[in-house]
Scaffold this motif. Structure first.
Motif: not given
Length: 319
Positions: A74-85, A105-109, A113-117, A132-133
């Motif tokens: 969904t679009g309701n994604i917390d940036r801190d959780t992405v960074a933690a992952a 970019e947050l995933a890359h930082q 890698l970033a994957c999008w379905q 995306c990679d």
């Protein structure tokens, strides 16, 4: 056992198979089993805090040296959780929202890698433009929530002709023959959900697993019947076993049963989108039994590693 493709080279796994993230149906045990077998194991982290994500993924890392993906929906994604992952896994995986360069970019930082379905050629191009990679292309044959409106093979062909990055095929891949077919078309791998839902390590209710294994051709349908869920708030389109739609229709009362979420027992109202997990009780058959058209190819509940080994061994067999 190793099958090299652009996907395995980029991600670092041994075989070009990603176990699709399926919420409660794909618990850490399944992700670990797939990763140990050389594939990309996936876990959904929807609704978790950054600290919880770090704890869960840290626990998985302690159980396997294989490759893991963390999925956000969904679009309701917390940036801190992405960074933690991103600090814990090799791949951060996104679905059910438009490709977002800031999240990539947050995933890359974080070193991931970033994957999008995606469900269309335009969305695939947007994912590539977002940086995306890997892109996973979902056809309408897939189980669960359906993003697009085209069958897998023509969509895959169009995306492969336009994108120069690893592309995974998703939807209707339930046996070694289908796996070999998408690789033969040029896909860098397969993203597989339904087949892994019917495994020993899956978090699905035993009756759910057996229902998949017993499904015949034409046993699934795209419906909006199980629309009590965050994903269905934007588009109530999900493929489930047709039997669950019938049982839902015949269900009297407003409650399908109960299950456990976050250590607490909750009531599942009629039409809830949560699939029946091992802890579910009540009218199991009237719950959201997500399954793709590939269910017809599933003959039995088996360990994840056995499935992966069989599919990869089949690639080298004559004919």
């Amino acid at each position: 056992m190793a099958v090299a493709t652009r996907f395995t080279e980029v991600v670092g796994c041994q075989v070009p198979i990603q176990q699709a993230p399926m919420g409660s149906v794909s618990p850490p045990a399944l992700a670990v089993a797939v990763a140990d077998a050389g594939g990309l194991g996936s876990i959904t982290v929807l609704g978790l805090t950054a600290a919880e994500v770090d704890e869960v993924l840290g626990g998985i890392a302690a159980r396997t040296t294989g490759v893991i993906a963390a999925n956000f929906l969904t679009g309701n994604i917390d940036r801190d959780t992405v960074a933690a992952a991103a600090a814990r896994v090799r791949v951060v995986d996104f679905f059910w929202t438009d490709p977002d360069p800031a999240l990539v970019e947050l995933a890359h930082q974080g070193g991931a890698l970033a994957c999008w379905q995606v469900g269309s050629l335009d969305e695939a191009k947007a994912a590539a433009d977002a940086g995306c990679d890997v892109v996973a292309v979902q056809g309408i044959e897939a189980g669960g929530h359906i993003r697009g409106h085209r069958p897998l093979l023509p969509l895959l062909e169009s995306v492969l002709s336009q994108l120069d990055l690893p592309v995974l095929a998703a939807g209707g891949i339930g046996d070694g023959r289908a796996f070999a077919a998408v690789l033969g078309m040029g896909a860098a791998g397969a993203r597989v959900g339904t087949r892994f839902a019917a495994t020993s390590e899956s978090g699905a209710h035993p009756a759910y697993k057996l229902a998949i294994a017993g499904a015949a051709a034409g046993s699934t349908e795209i419906t909006g019947a199980f629309a009590v869920c965050p994903l269905c708030a934007t588009s109530p389109r999900a493929r489930v076993l047709r039997s669950s739609i019938r049982e839902l229709r015949d269900l009297t009362g407003d409650t399908a049963g109960e299950t456990t979420v976050g250590g607490q027992r909750i009531t599942l109202p009629k039409g809830h989108g949560l699939p029946p997990g091992a802890a579910a009780t009540g009218h199991i058959g009237a719950m959201a039994m997500y399954a793709g058209e590939s269910a017809a190819a599933v003959a039995a509940v088996e360990p994840a590693a056995q499935i992966i080994r069989s599919w990869c061994d089949g690639l080298s067999e004559p004919g």
